[in-house]
Design a protein around this motif. Structure first.
Motif, mmCIF file in Angstrom:
data_model
loop_
_atom_site.group_PDB
_atom_site.id
_atom_site.type_symbol
_atom_site.label_atom_id
_atom_site.label_comp_id
_atom_site.label_asym_id
_atom_site.label_seq_id
_atom_site.Cartn_x
_atom_site.Cartn_y
_atom_site.Cartn_z
ATOM 1 N N ARG A 137 -36.794 90.729 51.444
ATOM 2 C CA ARG A 137 -36.651 92.145 51.106
ATOM 3 C C ARG A 137 -37.884 92.601 50.328
ATOM 4 O O ARG A 137 -38.599 91.789 49.715
ATOM 5 C CB ARG A 137 -35.369 92.390 50.319
ATOM 6 N N ALA A 161 -38.226 95.840 53.797
ATOM 7 C CA ALA A 161 -38.437 94.405 54.009
ATOM 8 C C ALA A 161 -39.909 94.123 54.260
ATOM 9 O O ALA A 161 -40.680 95.019 54.643
ATOM 10 C CB ALA A 161 -37.590 93.906 55.183
ATOM 11 N N ILE A 188 -31.284 92.730 52.619
ATOM 12 C CA ILE A 188 -31.683 93.928 51.886
ATOM 13 C C ILE A 188 -30.867 94.076 50.598
ATOM 14 O O ILE A 188 -31.365 94.580 49.587
ATOM 15 C CB ILE A 188 -31.515 95.185 52.776
#
Length: 333
Positions: free
Chosen positions: A140, A227, A204
């Motif tokens: 992420r 990301a 995420i």
């Protein structure tokens, strides 16, 4: 008598020539005839809407025109592609049932499923490879891991602390992550998901440290700034991820350029002439300028290879995953 012999000889030669012409005019096989005949089924081992389904439907539409034969796409998902592959093996071996094959059912399943209902490299033969769906490792955007080298350094210092998501146990996503860990001599905790979507969501959300997945499935998150891709499991950097190194470049390790291939296979009992015709037409479709765009839109790269080259790649792929499964003591769910 002499004149009769000459005429008789001419007649014999004329008859033989006409026989050869007649043979040339006979279609190679009903399933790949020049005129509309028995429909050809293309079995896609995935649900509708995904990259492989899009590739399969495009390929079928092109082949239907080239073969002058109706083509039907059937989505037969389940068991990592094994159900579809088994259906092709059990279908009439006349070229009327094709498999849109991927590594899951062909080069991975034989090493994870001892009771596989077919022998992948004996009951099926390669026709042609058409695409590669490249894999990547990503984190992420807020992750403290700024590079793949840093991720592996952390994993080596604290074995098992870092967790990576995959699209399921025994998938190419899972085994690619395991191959990286084995090659780097580190311990990564594997967290399997049912597909890429839930795995990306947890990445995420910060529930896992990294993900090994297709470039297509993570690219929207990269473009939205949620990301970062640390490396691609490819020989060359990907055009749609500029500035991102390959995993081999990022680590200095070899053997981490993984072809995640898509191709066409048929029953091994299919007449060779039929396989050759299918291979010829599939490669012509693969080489069309339109094909490159359509496959890129589906998150894949064009990678055209005939029966022989495709077969060699499958053998190498199978050997690679056999070693990963054995070394990691990986079991199917």
């Amino acid at each position: 008598m002499k004149r009769f012999s000459v005429l008789h000889g001419r007649a014999a030669r004329y008859g033989a020539a006409m026989a050869l012409v007649a043979q040339a005019l006979v279609p190679l096989h009903p399933a790949v005839a020049q005129e509309p005949s028995k429909p050809i089924r293309l079995l896609v081992p995935f649900a509708p809407g995904g990259s492989q389904d899009i590739i399969g439907r495009y390929l079928a539409s092109q082949l239907a025109t080239r073969l002058s034969t109706p083509m039907i796409v059937e989505n037969k998902s389940g068991a990592g592609g094994v159900i579809a592959a088994d259906a092709v093996v059990k279908a009439p071996a006349d070229g009327s049932t094709l498999l849109l094959a991927t590594g899951g059912a062909i080069s991975i399943a034989p090493h994870l499923m001892p009771k596989l209902p077919y022998l992948a490299q004996q009951d099926l033969v390669p026709v042609a490879m058409v695409a590669d769906t490249p894999m990547v490792i990503a984190v992420r955007a807020q992750s403290s891991l700024r590079s793949l080298a840093e991720l592996l350094k952390t994993a080596k210092a604290e074995p098992g602390k870092l967790a990576y998501a995959s699209t399921g146990t025994g998938t190419v996503s899972h085994l690619t992550g395991e191959l990286l860990a084995q090659g780097a001599g580190v311990k990564l905790t594997h967290v399997p998901y049912r597909g890429a979507a839930p795995a990306v969501i947890d990445l995420i959300s910060g529930n896992v440290d990294a993900i090994v997945t297709s470039a297509a499935s993570i690219e929207p998150m990269v473009l939205s700034g949620k990301a970062r891709v640390l490396g691609t499991f490819t020989k060359e950097p990907l055009h749609n991820l500029p500035g991102t190194p390959t995993v081999e470049q990022a680590t200095g390790l070899s053997g981490l350029a993984i072809p995640v291939w898509v191709g066409v296979m048929v029953s091994a009992k299919t007449p060779k002439a039929v396989v050759a015709r299918l291979a010829e037409e599939t490669l012509k479709v693969c080489q069309l300028p339109e094909t490159r765009k359509r496959l890129q839109d589906a998150g894949a790269d064009v990678n055209c290879s005939g029966s022989q080259g495709f077969g060699q790649l499958i053998a190498e792929d199978s050997q690679r995953w056999a070693g990963v499964v054995k070394h990691g003591n990986i079991k199917s769910e």
